[in-house]
Design a protein around this motif. Sequence first.
Motif, mmCIF file in Angstrom:
data_model
loop_
_atom_site.group_PDB
_atom_site.id
_atom_site.type_symbol
_atom_site.label_atom_id
_atom_site.label_comp_id
_atom_site.label_asym_id
_atom_site.label_seq_id
_atom_site.Cartn_x
_atom_site.Cartn_y
_atom_site.Cartn_z
ATOM 1 N N ALA A 50 -88.815 58.377 -42.508
ATOM 2 C CA ALA A 50 -89.613 57.416 -41.737
ATOM 3 C C ALA A 50 -88.725 56.316 -41.152
ATOM 4 N N ALA A 51 -87.807 55.796 -41.974
ATOM 5 C CA ALA A 51 -86.947 54.705 -41.506
ATOM 6 C C ALA A 51 -85.973 55.200 -40.441
ATOM 7 N N GLY A 52 -85.464 56.423 -40.622
ATOM 8 C CA GLY A 52 -84.557 56.994 -39.622
ATOM 9 C C GLY A 52 -85.242 57.136 -38.272
ATOM 10 N N LEU A 53 -86.498 57.568 -38.299
ATOM 11 C CA LEU A 53 -87.260 57.698 -37.059
ATOM 12 C C LEU A 53 -87.475 56.343 -36.398
ATOM 13 N N ARG A 54 -87.813 55.360 -37.216
ATOM 14 C CA ARG A 54 -88.046 54.034 -36.631
ATOM 15 C C ARG A 54 -86.772 53.474 -36.015
ATOM 16 N N HIS A 55 -85.658 53.665 -36.738
ATOM 17 C CA HIS A 55 -84.368 53.208 -36.230
ATOM 18 C C HIS A 55 -84.085 53.876 -34.876
ATOM 19 N N GLN A 56 -84.274 55.185 -34.817
ATOM 20 C CA GLN A 56 -84.000 55.917 -33.577
ATOM 21 C C GLN A 56 -84.920 55.461 -32.447
ATOM 22 N N ARG A 57 -86.187 55.222 -32.753
ATOM 23 C CA ARG A 57 -87.107 54.814 -31.686
ATOM 24 C C ARG A 57 -86.686 53.493 -31.067
ATOM 25 N N VAL A 58 -86.258 52.558 -31.925
ATOM 26 C CA VAL A 58 -85.841 51.257 -31.397
ATOM 27 C C VAL A 58 -84.550 51.405 -30.595
ATOM 28 N N VAL A 59 -83.554 52.064 -31.183
ATOM 29 C CA VAL A 59 -82.273 52.187 -30.487
ATOM 30 C C VAL A 59 -82.456 53.005 -29.202
ATOM 31 N N GLY A 60 -83.305 54.047 -29.277
ATOM 32 C CA GLY A 60 -83.567 54.856 -28.090
ATOM 33 C C GLY A 60 -84.220 54.050 -26.983
ATOM 34 N N GLU A 61 -85.176 53.224 -27.352
ATOM 35 C CA GLU A 61 -85.847 52.403 -26.338
ATOM 36 C C GLU A 61 -84.848 51.431 -25.682
ATOM 37 N N LEU A 62 -83.977 50.870 -26.504
ATOM 38 C CA LEU A 62 -82.945 49.978 -25.966
ATOM 39 C C LEU A 62 -82.005 50.720 -25.027
ATOM 40 N N ALA A 63 -81.560 51.887 -25.488
ATOM 41 C CA ALA A 63 -80.545 52.626 -24.730
ATOM 42 C C ALA A 63 -81.087 53.113 -23.390
ATOM 43 N N ARG A 64 -82.419 53.223 -23.291
ATOM 44 C CA ARG A 64 -82.991 53.582 -21.985
ATOM 45 C C ARG A 64 -82.910 52.426 -20.998
ATOM 46 N N GLN A 65 -82.705 51.211 -21.531
ATOM 47 C CA GLN A 65 -82.708 50.042 -20.647
ATOM 48 C C GLN A 65 -81.322 49.482 -20.368
ATOM 49 N N ALA A 66 -80.413 49.664 -21.303
ATOM 50 C CA ALA A 66 -79.077 49.069 -21.145
ATOM 51 C C ALA A 66 -78.082 49.838 -22.010
ATOM 52 N N ALA A 67 -76.808 49.745 -21.648
ATOM 53 C CA ALA A 67 -75.772 50.354 -22.485
ATOM 54 C C ALA A 67 -75.863 49.725 -23.870
ATOM 55 N N THR A 68 -75.965 50.563 -24.903
ATOM 56 C CA THR A 68 -76.251 50.073 -26.255
ATOM 57 C C THR A 68 -75.254 50.635 -27.261
#
Lengths: 82, 274
Positions: free
Chosen positions: B95-113
């Motif tokens: 569950a935590a891995g998924l949440r981490h990925q969702r946040v980082v993924g959302e960021l990476a869609r907007q800016a180099a992360t």
Amino acid sequence: MADKPSKVVQIAGQRREEDVSLVDILDHVLHAGVVLHGSVVISLAGVDLIYLNLNAVLTSVETALRYANKELPARSRKAASS
Amino acid sequence: MATRSKTGGQAARAQAKNIASIAPAADRDTAFYLYGITQASDSAGAAVSQPGIDGSAPVKAIACDSFLCWISQVSRRGFADPLQERMEDIDWLAAAGLRHQRVVGELARQAATLPARFGTIFLSEESLRKDIKARRAELNRSFRLIASTDEWGVKIFRAPRPAVPRVATVSGADYLRRKAEEFSARKEGGSRELPARIKSFAAELKKMARAVAPGGEVSRGQADLEWQAAVLLPRKAKPRFDRAVRRFAQASNQAYRIEVTGPWPPYSFVRHGR
């Protein structure tokens, strides 16, 4: 990153799309990332950063694999593909 | 809000929306879970709608030097202290891995992360700023490396063999020997000789990639996995990459199955600072 992660599987000339699995996600998420403040550990020692050494838990992560290949909870499966 | 950063941080603060309003230092139960780092100049207006690692706290940005650090507040006693133990709880990790990925993924869609390592927690804004500032040069190097790229996962599996009643035809000793060989081959990973077809495919990928890293630890034990890698691919090279994958699949006929996942944030290419 243009899109959410997807998964394409190909054998010979055949191509199909599948849901990204929990294993795929953990493979990347747990792989690395920027390590800040060097290594180690724990708020109790008064160090300001808690850093988790993933090698310590890899054994149990490998059991995650068996788990994930079989009974991925519906919640996670859905989340993995969303 | 205490502003400890110097000019760079203030400039970043002025540019970005959604800057975190930090709890007073007196709150001893507050800690900050870090998801990733963006460049302030590149992420004006960036925002995260996904909930944080605990499933509820919002994800916000803290201006640090010329960067934005994307964090959510977590409870020190309720979340940070028991984290190490929880990492061994597979349900929690999933569950935590998924949440981490969702946040980082959302960021990476907007800016180099630059994704932070899973489980990175700071106990104060000040210590986060201090650490980021000390690492400015290497963070900037990483941003140069990942510019205009995505990470892709590539896995090659041996296609399942036809079921043969092997047990009846081999002795117990042979069976055990074969099991031991399989086990050590898996354990040693890359040290085993790869089929020429895979070697040349790997070399082809390396030519078009900005960098290639070994595949993840989690799937190392996956059945029939022959080879895997994480590829940091310039976005411009994606059509070339797709063609190479298709050619590999066609040329290897039924012998191999190839799986490609992505685009991922560049998790596997920002490893430094140890």
